[in-house]
Write a protein that holds these residues in place. Sequence first.
Motif, mmCIF file in Angstrom:
data_model
loop_
_atom_site.group_PDB
_atom_site.id
_atom_site.type_symbol
_atom_site.label_atom_id
_atom_site.label_comp_id
_atom_site.label_asym_id
_atom_site.label_seq_id
_atom_site.Cartn_x
_atom_site.Cartn_y
_atom_site.Cartn_z
ATOM 1 N N GLN A 66 72.641 5.804 16.791
ATOM 2 C CA GLN A 66 74.135 5.575 16.652
ATOM 3 C C GLN A 66 74.227 4.290 16.816
ATOM 4 O O GLN A 66 73.591 3.658 17.992
ATOM 5 C CB GLN A 66 75.104 6.563 17.294
ATOM 6 C CG GLN A 66 74.694 7.853 16.935
ATOM 7 C CD GLN A 66 74.738 8.258 15.593
ATOM 8 O OE1 GLN A 66 75.578 7.861 14.808
ATOM 9 N NE2 GLN A 66 73.726 9.203 15.086
ATOM 10 N N ARG A 67 75.260 3.422 16.653
ATOM 11 C CA ARG A 67 75.537 2.115 16.837
ATOM 12 C C ARG A 67 77.087 2.221 17.217
ATOM 13 O O ARG A 67 77.920 2.658 16.509
ATOM 14 C CB ARG A 67 75.358 0.930 16.106
ATOM 15 C CG ARG A 67 73.854 0.660 15.839
ATOM 16 C CD ARG A 67 73.552 -0.539 15.045
ATOM 17 N NE ARG A 67 72.072 -0.486 14.864
ATOM 18 C CZ ARG A 67 71.409 -1.512 14.066
ATOM 19 N NH1 ARG A 67 72.249 -2.247 13.351
ATOM 20 N NH2 ARG A 67 70.257 -1.456 14.034
ATOM 21 N N VAL A 68 77.460 1.332 18.167
ATOM 22 C CA VAL A 68 78.788 0.994 18.407
ATOM 23 C C VAL A 68 79.151 -0.616 18.700
ATOM 24 O O VAL A 68 78.343 -1.223 19.374
ATOM 25 C CB VAL A 68 79.300 1.663 19.696
ATOM 26 C CG1 VAL A 68 80.770 1.342 20.209
ATOM 27 C CG2 VAL A 68 79.133 3.033 19.876
ATOM 28 N N LEU A 81 93.026 3.594 24.223
ATOM 29 C CA LEU A 81 92.591 4.354 22.976
ATOM 30 C C LEU A 81 91.358 3.990 22.406
ATOM 31 O O LEU A 81 90.576 4.930 22.111
ATOM 32 C CB LEU A 81 93.609 4.127 21.880
ATOM 33 C CG LEU A 81 95.160 4.742 22.186
ATOM 34 C CD1 LEU A 81 95.918 3.940 20.955
ATOM 35 C CD2 LEU A 81 95.097 6.087 22.001
ATOM 36 N N ALA A 82 90.675 2.813 22.472
ATOM 37 C CA ALA A 82 89.545 2.309 22.224
ATOM 38 C C ALA A 82 88.440 3.041 23.011
ATOM 39 O O ALA A 82 87.442 3.307 22.388
ATOM 40 C CB ALA A 82 89.461 0.809 22.033
ATOM 41 N N GLU A 121 84.031 6.972 23.399
ATOM 42 C CA GLU A 121 83.540 8.277 24.125
ATOM 43 C C GLU A 121 83.417 9.239 23.282
ATOM 44 O O GLU A 121 82.583 10.178 23.240
ATOM 45 C CB GLU A 121 84.298 8.249 25.364
ATOM 46 C CG GLU A 121 83.838 9.663 26.321
ATOM 47 C CD GLU A 121 84.797 9.735 27.581
ATOM 48 O OE1 GLU A 121 84.127 10.383 28.419
ATOM 49 O OE2 GLU A 121 85.674 9.126 27.999
ATOM 50 N N ALA A 122 84.294 9.673 22.596
ATOM 51 C CA ALA A 122 84.467 10.994 21.686
ATOM 52 C C ALA A 122 83.423 10.752 20.626
ATOM 53 O O ALA A 122 82.625 11.736 20.263
ATOM 54 C CB ALA A 122 85.801 11.145 21.034
ATOM 55 N N ARG A 138 78.299 13.131 19.080
ATOM 56 C CA ARG A 138 76.846 12.913 18.352
ATOM 57 C C ARG A 138 75.914 13.287 19.174
ATOM 58 O O ARG A 138 74.715 13.139 18.896
ATOM 59 C CB ARG A 138 76.872 11.435 17.771
ATOM 60 C CG ARG A 138 77.799 11.099 16.492
ATOM 61 C CD ARG A 138 77.531 10.007 16.048
ATOM 62 N NE ARG A 138 78.259 9.993 14.635
ATOM 63 C CZ ARG A 138 79.199 10.336 13.976
ATOM 64 N NH1 ARG A 138 80.133 10.973 14.693
ATOM 65 N NH2 ARG A 138 79.323 10.046 12.725
ATOM 66 N N GLY A 139 76.211 13.633 20.412
ATOM 67 C CA GLY A 139 75.298 14.193 21.227
ATOM 68 C C GLY A 139 74.227 13.193 22.039
ATOM 69 O O GLY A 139 73.023 13.366 22.253
#
Length: 96
Positions: free
Chosen positions: A39-41, A82-83, A88-89, A94-95
């Motif tokens: 995953q990427r953020v 909120l960001a 975090e969610a 996605r574990g």
Amino acid sequence: MEANVQHWITFLNGITPGFDTLQQASDGNPLLRVQVGEQRVSIIQEAESDFSFWIERYEAADGGSGDELVVDAGNEAEQQRLARNVVEAFLKRRGV
């Protein structure tokens, strides 16, 4: 803006210390792009924008792929909160 980038790095270390920084630019967008597992953020901060987020699909040069959460963190304290909640969610869901 440098303090804002450091704030995000500290926050991410608190929820998932095993991330790789792909891009960090206190004077541009994205402010920060990290990879956690597959995953990427990406954290962006548009001057004339409020908080928003979306998920994009990415394909890496090595043939790997995954989801990338893009968060426009906004400029106000509530938007930043909120960001952080969305990031975090996303990572917990996605574990990673």
